[in-house]
Motif scaffolding. Structure first.
Motif, PDB file in Angstrom:
ATOM      1  N   ALA A  98      -4.560 -10.422  -5.793  1.00 13.45           N
ATOM      2  CA  ALA A  98      -5.081  -9.664  -6.940  1.00 13.45           C
ATOM      3  C   ALA A  98      -5.547  -8.273  -6.503  1.00 13.45           C
ATOM      4  O   ALA A  98      -5.308  -7.282  -7.198  1.00 13.45           O
ATOM      5  N   ASN A  99      -6.188  -8.200  -5.340  1.00 13.08           N
ATOM      6  CA  ASN A  99      -6.630  -6.901  -4.824  1.00 13.08           C
ATOM      7  C   ASN A  99      -5.430  -6.010  -4.518  1.00 13.08           C
ATOM      8  O   ASN A  99      -5.435  -4.818  -4.834  1.00 13.08           O
ATOM      9  N   HIS A 100      -4.405  -6.586  -3.911  1.00 12.57           N
ATOM     10  CA  HIS A 100      -3.175  -5.826  -3.628  1.00 12.57           C
ATOM     11  C   HIS A 100      -2.605  -5.253  -4.924  1.00 12.57           C
ATOM     12  O   HIS A 100      -2.268  -4.068  -4.990  1.00 12.57           O
ATOM     13  N   PHE A 101      -2.514  -6.083  -5.965  1.00 15.77           N
ATOM     14  CA  PHE A 101      -1.988  -5.607  -7.253  1.00 15.77           C
ATOM     15  C   PHE A 101      -2.885  -4.514  -7.842  1.00 15.77           C
ATOM     16  O   PHE A 101      -2.389  -3.534  -8.396  1.00 15.77           O
ATOM     17  N   HIS A 102      -4.191  -4.662  -7.712  1.00 20.96           N
ATOM     18  CA  HIS A 102      -5.133  -3.679  -8.257  1.00 20.96           C
ATOM     19  C   HIS A 102      -5.030  -2.341  -7.524  1.00 20.96           C
ATOM     20  O   HIS A 102      -4.955  -1.285  -8.144  1.00 20.96           O
ATOM     21  N   VAL A 103      -5.025  -2.382  -6.199  1.00 16.51           N
ATOM     22  CA  VAL A 103      -5.015  -1.158  -5.382  1.00 16.51           C
ATOM     23  C   VAL A 103      -3.659  -0.471  -5.410  1.00 16.51           C
ATOM     24  O   VAL A 103      -3.574   0.750  -5.513  1.00 16.51           O
ATOM     25  N   ASN A 104      -2.593  -1.256  -5.335  1.00 14.35           N
ATOM     26  CA  ASN A 104      -1.258  -0.670  -5.164  1.00 14.35           C
ATOM     27  C   ASN A 104      -0.424  -0.572  -6.436  1.00 14.35           C
ATOM     28  O   ASN A 104       0.506   0.220  -6.499  1.00 14.35           O
ATOM     29  N   GLU A 105      -0.700  -1.393  -7.417  1.00 13.71           N
ATOM     30  CA  GLU A 105       0.068  -1.406  -8.653  1.00 13.71           C
ATOM     31  C   GLU A 105       1.579  -1.341  -8.401  1.00 13.71           C
ATOM     32  O   GLU A 105       2.278  -0.456  -8.897  1.00 13.71           O
ATOM     33  N   PRO A 106       2.107  -2.302  -7.615  1.00 14.97           N
ATOM     34  CA  PRO A 106       3.553  -2.259  -7.345  1.00 14.97           C
ATOM     35  C   PRO A 106       4.348  -2.480  -8.629  1.00 14.97           C
ATOM     36  O   PRO A 106       3.957  -3.302  -9.462  1.00 14.97           O
ATOM     37  N   PRO A 107       5.425  -1.735  -8.812  1.00 13.32           N
ATOM     38  CA  PRO A 107       6.267  -1.933 -10.001  1.00 13.32           C
ATOM     39  C   PRO A 107       6.781  -3.377 -10.067  1.00 13.32           C
ATOM     40  O   PRO A 107       7.054  -3.996  -9.039  1.00 13.32           O
ATOM     41  N   ILE A 108       6.928  -3.915 -11.263  1.00  6.29           N
ATOM     42  CA  ILE A 108       7.277  -5.318 -11.483  1.00  6.29           C
ATOM     43  C   ILE A 108       8.586  -5.730 -10.806  1.00  6.29           C
ATOM     44  O   ILE A 108       8.720  -6.845 -10.325  1.00  6.29           O
TER      45      ILE A 108
END
Length: 177
Positions: A98-108
């Protein structure tokens, strides 16, 4: 692994991606190379795991698992699913992801563990398995035979709540006198 995670800064994009990847690979009992790519130019939607390849399941006992579909692996060109169950504390891979998704916002539809670098995303790259095998002084590939369907076998034992495990351990573990 706990020592390494403590040294990572969860607010730094690369560290957030590394923490998410490390805990995901560890608890899904997968090769790190199945969650990373060979080099910066190697990303292919049909081969590498993407953010869109994640889903969630519950088994007949209500135990939740996070499922990652690996489109292609060293042992299966058709791909396979790997799973993990949420852990608590510093090793909580759900929080790390979840932190990775929050910090980096990788495209789907980009590589799952890419990190922000300026105005772009850079994928985590890996060390080839044969190099790790040599560095680790592994003599054979025999362990791979035992890990083919590990998620279904180990899901109960990977739960963070021991009380859930205790209820079922007497069925699966030998009785010790």
């Amino acid at each position: 692994m706990t020592c390494l995670l403590q040294k990572l800064d969860p607010n730094i994009p690369l560290d957030a991606a590394v923490g998410g990847c490390l805990t995901t690979a560890f608890y899904s009992i997968a090769r790190v190379g199945e969650f990373t790519i060979l080099n910066l130019l190697a990303f292919d939607l049909t081969i590498y795991v993407k953010c869109s390849d994640i889903h969630y399941k519950k088994d007949c006992n209500g135990f939740a698992s996070t499922v990652f579909h690996l489109p292609c692996t060293k042992t299966s060109q058709a791909g396979k699913d790997v799973f993990w169950a949420k852990q608590l504390g510093l090793m909580d891979q759900d929080a790390a992801l979840a932190n990775h998704f929050h910090v980096n916002e990788p495209p789907i539809n980009s590589t799952l563990f890419s990190y922000r670098h300026g105005n772009t995303h850079c994928p985590l790259t890996n060390v080839p398995f044969d190099v790790m095998k040599t560095m680790g002084h592994w003599a054979s590939d025999a362990f791979q035979l035992y890990l083919c369907n590990h998620a279904q076998i180990l899901a109960l034992y990977l739960q963070a709540t021991p009380a859930l495990q205790d209820k079922y351990l007497h069925y699966t573990m030998p009785h010790i006198h």
